[in-house]
Every structure is written in C-alpha cells, then in structure tokens.
Design an enzyme around this catalytic site. Structure first.
Site, mmCIF file in Angstrom:
data_model
loop_
_atom_site.group_PDB
_atom_site.id
_atom_site.type_symbol
_atom_site.label_atom_id
_atom_site.label_comp_id
_atom_site.label_asym_id
_atom_site.label_seq_id
_atom_site.Cartn_x
_atom_site.Cartn_y
_atom_site.Cartn_z
ATOM 1 C CD GLN A 113 86.165 -34.902 -8.614
ATOM 2 O OE1 GLN A 113 85.271 -34.289 -8.028
ATOM 3 N NE2 GLN A 113 87.391 -34.439 -8.709
ATOM 4 C CB VAL A 115 81.303 -37.784 -17.311
ATOM 5 C CG1 VAL A 115 80.912 -37.984 -15.850
ATOM 6 C CG2 VAL A 115 81.032 -36.334 -17.731
ATOM 7 C CG HIS A 131 81.302 -37.717 -10.555
ATOM 8 N ND1 HIS A 131 81.804 -36.440 -10.399
ATOM 9 C CD2 HIS A 131 81.148 -38.210 -9.295
ATOM 10 C CE1 HIS A 131 81.956 -36.183 -9.111
ATOM 11 N NE2 HIS A 131 81.578 -37.233 -8.421
ATOM 12 C CB CYS A 139 67.582 -48.970 -19.472
ATOM 13 S SG CYS A 139 65.795 -49.185 -19.529
ATOM 14 N N GLY A 198 93.586 -30.834 -11.018
ATOM 15 C CA GLY A 198 92.527 -30.176 -11.785
ATOM 16 C C GLY A 198 91.142 -30.325 -11.213
ATOM 17 C CB THR A 199 89.374 -31.741 -8.647
ATOM 18 O OG1 THR A 199 88.083 -31.641 -8.008
ATOM 19 C CG2 THR A 199 90.396 -32.216 -7.631
ATOM 20 C CB SER A 200 86.924 -26.752 -7.615
ATOM 21 O OG SER A 200 85.803 -27.608 -7.726
ATOM 22 C CG ASN A 224 93.737 -26.424 -9.313
ATOM 23 O OD1 ASN A 224 93.640 -25.336 -9.889
ATOM 24 N ND2 ASN A 224 92.679 -27.151 -8.985
ATOM 25 C CB ALA A 242 97.050 -30.955 -15.525
#
Ligand code: APR
Length: 258
Positions: A113, A115, A131, A139, A198-200, A224, A242
């Site tokens: 997820q 970026v 994401h 553009c 490492g994601t909620s 986590n 992690a």
C-alpha cells in the site's frame, strides 16, 4: 493464534515452520505491506500519534475534491513527503522481503500500500503497488505517467500535452489500479502463506486481501507491534518492528544463515 512479544518464542517458531514448508515445496507466498514497514526508515505512518493524519483530515489533502479545490496545497504536501522518502534508506525489513523474492522468484508476490518506492530500492523487483507511487506524476488530461525530478516543485505540467499533472497515487474515494488489484487478489487467493506487515488494516479494499487469503486456507503471519482488526485471522503474530521480526523470521526458517 500464537502471539510473540519477544523474538525466539512460539509464534516465531510457528511462522518459520509455515514459511520453511512453503519454500521447500515451492508453494506461493504473498506479503501485504503498509506504512509500518517504512517507519524504521524514518518515513512517518498515517495513523496514531505522530502519524501523517494526526492533525490533518485526509479529505483535505488526499481526495480528488481537495486537489480540485487547491492543487498547489496538495502538491506541496506530496513534495514534502517525497523529500522525506528521497532522504530515507530501505531498512532490514524491506531487504528481508527482497531476499525472500530472490529465493522464491515467481512464487513470491509483494503487494504494498506504500507509495514510497523503498521496496524497489531494497531490491524487490516484482512489486504490486496498490496505491500508486509518490515519485511519479500523472497527467490530468492524457493520463501519461512520468517520474518526478528530485527538485520538482509547484504544480508540474505534462511534458506531452502541457496539462496539469497530479501525484500518481490513489486518493480516498478512487478505485485501485485494475491490473494491480487483480494481481493482488489472485496472489492472496492462491497463497499458502500470507504475511501482513506494518498495516493498520483499516483501509479497504487492501485490508480485505487478508480475509481472502485466510478464507482460501493460507497460513497468515502478522508482523506489527500493535493489534489490528486482522490479528484474529493470523496463525502467528509477531508483535515486533518489521525491521527486527522479518530478518529473525528468515533466519529461523533457514532462508538466510543464522
Ligand atoms: N514495524 C511494523 N509495523 C509497524 C511499525 C514497525 N516498525 N511501526 C508502526 N507499525 C504499524 C502500526 O502499528 C500500524 O498498525 O504500522 C501500521 C501503520 O498503519 P497506518 O498508518 O494506518 O498505515 P497503512 O496501514 O499503510 O495505511 C493504509 O491508508 O491513508 C491511507 O493510502 C494510505 O496506504 C495508506 C493506507
């Protein structure tokens, strides 16, 4: 579910056994990562105290409406975040996932997820970005995607058609890129081991991949320091950062020397 709060206990042994078995049989393994894996690189997470959304409302910065209202403000926020990411280095958690890909090749799918591009800088080659990527601009008219120069500032314009560019990320209320989502779903539905790191696990549809994997019979390993809504789906939970847990897991599974 077995929960480890310190390295070397039951959950680590259980997670390592799941991973060792999958590697031996060359069964598919998938991982879903979130902002927590980049925390040890100094990139802030979104939620919780000190998180990017602390003191900001996401809809003021990360929605199509926010961009239409004030593109300058939204771009400034992304330029600031891009600066943080460019100054950061991948950490041992990112590197461990690159090692796992090297070992498993096509049998490993890394879904992120994030970026920030740190997985790629750590050596991961086949990264499914759900994401988007904040190092790129897209553009608003012709859709062409371009890398952003490190020194880019203000509102950039498309080199092809001259229209205003936007950050090449997925905002709240927008659909995920179709091809990335299809690959991620397929990987989750066929994984024999699914790592959630490492994601909620509160932002959908990404968080739903854990449910897909668990329902299809994957062994789920969560890494986590905090409990999450998907903790109950995990066969093994490593309540550690992690950058510590992933190298320990690879050592315990015999993937890297102990
Ligand atoms: N190691 C592992 N996990 C960690 C670490 C660490 N060192 N530090 C923090 N965490 C965990 C936190 O406990 C939390 O559960 O990482 C998680 C970060 O959660 P969020 O900030 O919500 O990030 P994420 O899950 O990636 O957010 C999902 O929300 O705003 C959107 O698009 C954005 O992709 C993002 C999505």
């Amino acid at each position: 579910m077995i929960v480890d709060r310190e390295p070397g206990h039951d959950a680590l042994a259980r997670a390592a056994e799941l991973l060792r078995r999958a590697v031996r049989r060359r069964q598919p393994v998938a991982a879903l990562t979130g902002a927590g894996i980049s925390a040890e690189s100094g990139v802030p997470t979104f939620r919780g105290s000190g998180g990017l959304w602390h003191g900001f409302r996401p809809e003021e910065l990360a929605t199509p409406a926010a961009f239409a209202r004030d593109p300058q403000r939204v771009w400034e926020w992304y330029h600031w975040r891009r600066g943080l990411v460019l100054a950061a280095e991948p950490n041992p958690g990112h590197r461990a996932l690159a090692v796992l890909e090297e070992r498993l090749q096509d049998a490993f799918t890394l879904i992120t997820q994030n970026v920030d591009g740190l997985h790629q800088r750590a050596g991961s080659r086949r990264v499914v970005e759900l994401h988007g990527n904040l190092l790129e601009a897209r553009c608003t008219r012709c859709g062409r995607v371009e890398p952003l120069a490190p020194e880019a500032s203000g509102i950039p314009n498309c080199p092809a058609c001259g229209a205003m560019q936007r950050p090449n990320v997925v905002w709240f209320g927008e659909p995920l890129p179709g091809a990335a989502w299809a690959r991620a779903r397929q990987a989750a539905a066929t994984a024999s081991v699914f790592l959630v790191i490492g994601t909620s696990a509160v932002v959908y549809p990404a968080a739903g991949l854990v449910e897909v994997a668990a329902a299809a019979g994957a062994g789920v390993i969560e890494i986590n320091p905090e409990e999450t809504p998907v903790s109950d789906l995990a066969d093994s939970v490593l309540r550690q950062p992690a950058g510590e847990a992933l190298p320990a897991l690879l050592r315990e599974a015999g993937i890297v020397p102990g």
